[in-house]
Enzyme design. Structure first.
Site, short mmCIF file in Angstrom:
data_model
loop_
_atom_site.label_atom_id
_atom_site.label_comp_id
_atom_site.label_asym_id
_atom_site.label_seq_id
_atom_site.Cartn_x
_atom_site.Cartn_y
_atom_site.Cartn_z
N ARG A 53 0.85 -1.21 0.00
CA ARG A 53 0.00 0.00 0.00
C ARG A 53 0.88 1.25 0.00
O ARG A 53 0.60 2.22 -0.68
CB ARG A 53 -0.92 0.01 1.21
CG ARG A 53 -2.15 -0.85 1.11
CD ARG A 53 -1.87 -2.32 0.92
NE ARG A 53 -3.05 -3.13 0.99
CZ ARG A 53 -3.51 -3.69 2.12
NH1 ARG A 53 -2.85 -3.59 3.25
NH2 ARG A 53 -4.62 -4.41 2.09
N ASP B 86 0.19 -7.24 -2.46
CA ASP B 86 -1.22 -7.04 -2.08
C ASP B 86 -1.91 -6.45 -3.30
O ASP B 86 -1.32 -6.37 -4.38
CB ASP B 86 -1.33 -6.13 -0.84
CG ASP B 86 -2.52 -6.52 0.03
OD1 ASP B 86 -3.65 -6.46 -0.49
OD2 ASP B 86 -2.34 -6.89 1.19
N HIS C 183 -6.52 -10.64 -1.96
CA HIS C 183 -5.52 -9.55 -1.93
C HIS C 183 -4.58 -9.63 -3.13
O HIS C 183 -3.40 -9.32 -3.01
CB HIS C 183 -4.70 -9.61 -0.64
CG HIS C 183 -5.46 -9.14 0.58
ND1 HIS C 183 -5.58 -7.82 0.92
CD2 HIS C 183 -6.16 -9.84 1.51
CE1 HIS C 183 -6.31 -7.71 2.03
NE2 HIS C 183 -6.68 -8.93 2.40
N GLU D 158 -8.97 -13.01 4.21
CA GLU D 158 -9.98 -12.11 3.64
C GLU D 158 -10.32 -12.37 2.17
O GLU D 158 -10.43 -11.45 1.37
CB GLU D 158 -9.52 -10.65 3.81
CG GLU D 158 -9.39 -10.25 5.26
CD GLU D 158 -8.91 -8.81 5.44
OE1 GLU D 158 -9.35 -8.17 6.40
OE2 GLU D 158 -8.07 -8.34 4.64
N TYR E 126 -1.71 -4.73 16.08
CA TYR E 126 -1.82 -4.05 14.78
C TYR E 126 -1.46 -2.57 14.97
O TYR E 126 -2.24 -1.79 15.49
CB TYR E 126 -3.22 -4.22 14.19
CG TYR E 126 -3.32 -5.42 13.27
CD1 TYR E 126 -2.45 -6.49 13.40
CD2 TYR E 126 -4.28 -5.48 12.25
CE1 TYR E 126 -2.53 -7.59 12.56
CE2 TYR E 126 -4.36 -6.57 11.40
CZ TYR E 126 -3.49 -7.62 11.56
OH TYR E 126 -3.57 -8.71 10.72
C1 ACM Z 1 -5.14 -9.23 7.77
O1 ACM Z 1 -5.10 -8.27 8.55
N1 ACM Z 1 -5.99 -9.22 6.77
C2 ACM Z 1 -4.27 -10.36 7.90
#
Ligand code: ACM
Ligand code: ZN
Length: 737
Positions: free
Chosen positions: A167, A196, A266, A329, A421
């Site tokens: 990103r 990604d 992703h 995801e 995170y």
């Molecule tokens: C993640 O935060 N999608 C691994």
């Protein structure tokens, strides 16, 4: 040895070592398992020599001393005093990565079982030196270290730092800096999220388009603009040559680099450059990031051929035992409407798409295992079927999801978003996501996957360790925000990974951090985050609670940002205009916190005239959780969210019921505070009569300001180019009398 020094040594040996307790006088981070402080010191001078069998540690230490202090500590094996010795000895009885550091007036000895331990002994020794050992000496330092005996080893074998470079792209020089910074904190794993939706960052020779096209975004690129990249070409990648060098550099510093290619979701950067590996339907289902057409086709053998080839090059670059292939995801609705995926499900007798994910992961295991490596995946991979017992799970969604992986028998790294995170904001007022939580220094410090779970001894063995992780959607600005987000939260994480729980105490950590470690971070050249003061207005008086007793807080009296020349707060301020004061914590005039006013008063007196909205966005694009009525509410936390990228010609018109007398209107776009999904290219117009419009400022970072000469009837946001996100967000106008 001189008689005097012999006596001193004897005395020192006889002195009971004072146990290291409470407010750690040495202020080491991460805190060692056992420290005894002696008396006296070892002085490093031009006659000091160094020896030992841990070649890298010996050279590394003498280089560090030389480059900072100018003192040339030469190698010599014959000295009997004034020497530093670093030995790796498999008979030392020390644990893996552990070390024993002994400092007496005559010598410094570091003993370790392995080179990793020797390196960590050196890191602890560096922390005992003047902090300028990480940078450049001023000339006033005393190059001496206190006599101590430290025995130390890590609690967890895995202590990670993860960085997304898709990103936001970071040049290779930043990666080197980052490796230095984490190595100072005894972190031993760098998890490099290399691909990604928004950019493929690792050169793969067999598939050159991955980086020729897939590493770039912009209006005319394969990948559209996103995450603040604006309407210019943005991107970059690491060549295989660069990667090999960085892997070696990290390995010398006991850091394993685990590469991640995120699949099968992703994956827009791949699917848009090699569309044949995407599903054969239109792939219109959006991922959580709002991306479409970003999923590998599980039912197409071409996918596996390409992945095999990619992994072949990857394992040649990265000696890491673990190879991370994502798994998070995935919007499986794409597979529901893909004939190839559906045909595979039918053939295999699968009932649900989650089984396709398991099928994919099992094939990844085979590919990776063939090279003698183990597969790593995000915690979604435990669903839909079994895994190889060796496959490692990264528990990110919550503590529970990591714990479930352990209970299923998988080795697990813990990085639950709520603690680890580091793209989460650090307070309500700072830039950052908060979907997992506001992640404070304290919460990162607390992560303890053993204590927080009720594992059996067998299950505990599956807890590999912890990781601090930074996703980079919001890292386009301000400058060096990456450092702000990592530090000092990564210092807290390092202690969570290294130090046994009985030696951990947050207040003690905070003391060590603010008292001494800040100065180290400053000398390391890190733009670390500082805590802001807590300001209250009571009885006509502004009262400031300093974030730590020795903090320097500066303030302004006209609502502007405090600077390094602003007044220093020294005590209560009596005032009748508290809303004009702003305060910030400073470190050495180098670094400052965000600025704040008194938290218990309104800092801004915005007026709230009745307003209606007209726009170019069809109702179908409005996200119902964030309706248009939000931006006529003057609740400045709320916003209107459109589920589409804006284009040149898009507009939003705010029309006041009655013309408004005001001095200034600030038009902010994007999500409040974080300006995510804001206007990339555009300007504001305003009108006194509702018909004739005057062109105002261009938007800069999503904000434009109007200073009208007359009463304002309408304000219009006008796009001149596409926005750099798949979503657009608008806010309430901030209107000042
Ligand atoms: C993640 O935060 N999608 C691994
Ligand atoms: Zn498919």
């Amino acid at each position: 040895m001189k008689l005097k020094t012999m006596l001193a040594t004897l005395l020192l040996a006889m002195l009971p070592f004072i146990s290291f307790s409470q407010k750690g006088q040495l202020n080491l981070i991460p805190k060692p398992q056992s420290v005894c402080i002696g008396s006296g010191k070892f002085v490093i001078n031009g006659n000091t020599t160094i020896k030992g069998n841990s070649d890298f540690a010996v050279k590394y230490l003498s280089d560090k001393i030389k480059s900072s202090s100018g003192i040339d500590v030469r190698e010599s094996s014959s000295a009997l005093e004034n020497f530093i010795q670093i030995d790796v000895n498999s008979q030392s009885g020390l644990k893996r990565e552990g070390y024993r550091l002994q400092i007496t007036p005559e010598y410094i000895k570091i003993e370790a079982n392995d080179n990793a331990g020797a390196f960590y002994g050196v890191q602890t020794l560096l922390q005992l030196m003047p902090a300028s050992v990480y940078g450049e000496a001023s000339g006033w330092e005393k190059w001496e270290v206190p006599c101590v005996k430290i025995e130390d080893y890590p609690r967890f074998g895995y202590r990670g730092a993860g960085l997304d470079v898709s990103r936001t792209f970071f040049p290779i020089e930043t990666i080197y800096n980052f490796i230095d910074w984490i190595s100072y904190h005894k972190i031993n794993t760098f998890h490099w999220h290399l691909t990604d939706d928004n950019g493929w960052r690792v050169e793969i020779k067999k598939y050159p388009l991955l980086t020729q096209k897939g590493a770039w975004r912009g209006p005319d690129e394969v990948l559209p603009p996103s995450y603040g990249s604006g309407n210019k070409r943005y991107g970059g990648f690491y060549t295989q040559d660069e990667i090999k060098k960085v892997v070696k550099y990290a390995s010398d510093r006991n850091i394993t680099i685990i590469p991640e290619i995120d699949m099968p979701g992703h994956s827009k950067a791949v699917i848009h450059t090699y569309p044949e590996v995407g599903c054969t339907n239109e792939n219109k289902q959006m991922s959580v990031n709002g991306e479409v057409n970003n999923v590998w086709c599980v039912g197409n053998e071409k996918s596996y051929i390409m992945i095999e080839n990619i992994v072949k090059e990857l394992v040649a670059l990265f000696p890491s035992k673990m190879i991370h292939l994502g798994g998070d995801e995935v919007n499986m609705d794409n597979w529901k409407s893909c004939p190839s995926c559906q045909a595979l499900m039918k053939k295999m007798g699968m009932k649900e798409e989650i089984e396709l994910l398991n099928y994919f992961v099992r094939r990844m295991e085979k590919i990776v295992n063939k090279h003698g490596r183990v597969l790593v995946g995000w915690d979604e991979i435990i669903k839909g079927g079994d895994l190889q017992p060796s496959t490692v799970v990264y528990g990110w969604g919550s503590m529970k999801r990591g714990a479930n992986a352990v209970r299923k028998g998988q080795p697990t790294v813990f990085l639950p978003g709520q603690y680890c995170y580091l793209d989460m904001k650090q307070s309500e007022y700072e830039r950052g996501h908060n979907w997992a939580a506001i992640v404070t220094l304290d919460s990162t410090y607390k992560i303890d996957p053993i204590k927080m779970n009720d594992f059996t001894p067998e299950q505990e063995k599956l807890v590999l360790g912890v990781q601090g992780n930074l996703w980079c959607e919001l890292l386009d600005r301000p400058a060096r925000f990456m450092e702000y987000q990592f530090f000092p939260r990564l210092c807290a994480l390092s202690e969570a990974g290294w130090t046994n729980p009985e030696n951990k105490d947050y207040d003690d950590f905070y003391f060590r951090l603010t008292k001494t470690h800040y100065e180290r971070l400053y000398n390391m050249g890190i733009a670390f985050r500082l805590p802001f003061p807590n300001v209250k207005y009571e009885n006509n008086t502004l009262k400031v609670k300093l974030p730590y007793d020795w903090a320097v807080v500066r303030y302004t009296t006209d609502g502007t940002e405090p600077s390094a020349t602003s007044n220093i707060y020294t005590g209560d301020i009596v005032t009748f205009e508290p809303e004009k004061f702003r305060f910030a914590t400073f470190y050495r005039d180098y670094n400052k916190s965000i600025s704040v006013g008194a938290s218990n008063i309104e800092l801004y007196n915005y007026i709230t005239p009745k307003v209606s909205i007209e726009s170019s966005y069809d109702a179908e694009y409005t996200n119902n959780r964030f309706p248009v009525s939000n931006i006529t509410s003057y609740d400045f936390k709320k916003y209107w969210r459109i589920n589409r990228r804006s284009q040149a010609g898009d507009y939003v018109l705010y029309t006041f019921e009655q013309p408004v007398e005001c001095s200034k209107i600030t038009v902010e776009t994007g999500i409040p505070n974080i300006t995510f999904y804001s206007v990339t290219d555009g300007y504001v117009e305003y009108s006194y009569n509702g018909k004739d419009f005057i062109k105002g400022e261009e938007f800069v970072y999503g904000t434009a300001v109007i200073e009208p000469k007359d009463r304002v009837k309408a304000v219009k946001i006008v796009f001149t180019g596409m926005s750099d996100a798949l979503i657009t967000a608008f806010q309430n106008l901030k209107i000042e009398k």
